[in-house]
Enzyme design. Sequence first.
Site, PDB file in Angstrom:
ATOM      1  N   GLY A 243     -41.028 -91.363 -22.997  1.00 42.12           N
ATOM      2  CA  GLY A 243     -40.167 -90.867 -24.062  1.00 42.12           C
ATOM      3  C   GLY A 243     -39.980 -91.923 -25.134  1.00 42.12           C
ATOM      4  CD  GLU A 265     -46.561 -93.549 -23.290  1.00 42.25           C
ATOM      5  OE1 GLU A 265     -45.821 -93.892 -24.243  1.00 42.25           O
ATOM      6  OE2 GLU A 265     -47.308 -92.573 -23.325  1.00 42.25           O
ATOM      7  CB  CYS A 304     -47.070 -91.259 -27.287  1.00 34.88           C
ATOM      8  SG  CYS A 304     -48.401 -91.008 -26.096  1.00 34.88           S
TER       9      CYS A 304
END
Length: 509
Positions: A243, A265, A304
């Site tokens: 997140g 992460e 991401c």
Amino acid sequence: MAGQHERHARRSQRQAQHTIHAGGEWHAARSGATRDILDPADARPFAVVAEGDERDTDLAVAAAREAFDHGDWPRTPVSERAALLYRVADSLMRDRERLGLLESRDAGKTLEEGRVDIDCVADAFRYFAGLVAAEAPGRVVDAGSPEVHSVVVHEPVGVCALITPWNYPLLQASWKIAPALAAGNTFVVKPSEITPLTTIALIELLVEAGLPAGVANIVTGPGGSVGARLAEHPDVDLVSFTGGLVSGTKVARAAAPSVKKVALELGGKNPNVVFADACATDEGFDTAVDQALNAAFIHSGQVCSAGARLIIEESVSERFVAELADRASRIRLGRGTDDGVECGPLVSEQQRAKVEAYVASALAEGAVLRTGGKRPEGLNEGFFYAPTVLDACHREMKVVREEVFGPVLTVETFRTEDEAVALANDTEYGLAGGVWTTDAGRARRVAGRLRHGTVWINDFHPYLPQAEWGGFGKSGTGRELGPAGLAEYRETKHIYQNLAPRPVRWFAG
């Protein structure tokens, strides 16, 4: 086919809000609270889930603790654990269309992206099944004496808390659940409260595959209560979180007093470095522009590893950015399940407002808007935002420093290789980056100097389940996928056996 219909019938017979699974049973939240799940394409509710809290979390952790301490799963032979993971992979492919559609509608991505996600989830289950099935039972260590047998073995960590994000709900869950189960752990998963539906479906497939009660548990609910309780819970042995940076640091602080294992992460601000030689031919130019679009705008930039920072050699920047902006302006937006749609909405009104604020700050700081920067015309329902290209950006801009997580591409320029590397590394994050060049020596040099966990040369975005994924700096700690991704869910134990014990006589007595 009959089994599939029966499974759907069982699901429909339960009240929709029975989405908490603990100890082998589905139930509603203890408080009775529920949450509407919105379709981001029209902002209308299309599902209802339980809104769990700390009480539901404690129940799920207790079930996982009981299953780990007294159940069979941690002691199940590796071959049987692997066989179950293979069965789950087969079920995922059987239900590919249904799950892909659900992922598309829940997260707003295109249907084809949803289908590809399901393929990748199945690949992750198959990879970790094959990895543990092929392992030797232990690593024999030469102790230097025939009278000693020394071996290093791996054991499951215990109860794992798995907290997953909203952008790739099922894929990110699989990167945690598959290795956790392969290693023999039990778990409680908390999906994002706004995109939980495919994770709920995955728990159903695990149960269908024969996973014992209590091994797989899910609590649907907000991070502030469910996620926070999982991170601090004394009966949780590991917490794996994917997140944002702010939430990730909260997880780390909450986990610290119990000294549990933590894997984080936390996203990235990823450079896509394009050298002029990559654009020397028409084919090379077209490819580099096309891949820059893919890097920045897949899933509306809600990735991401999105290549949100285009760092391009000054001599080709004007031509490159003009073509890039033109193509970006023609990206077809709409509901992800509609034919011809190339990009869906943002996941929520909150996320769109965040993106709008970043664009406004960039323009105030001197960025030049080449395309986008607004809500698209004709799409008044849902959370749509036009693909945006911001030129003349510099490192001091907030939009360049921070993760936007939306369809926004910033452009910076360089003149030398050293300058390109310095720009690419000038970030607190270090998740991924790309390098475009036809010079093999330069490609190796730049890839070697970039401080990012994944570096693509003349490509962007592909990953392999057998290769580790994770970042440097504030992109997080630990790794997912690959052998290291399995190691996150294990403890290493050294067993030293003296085959000929005798008195040591260290003390005279």
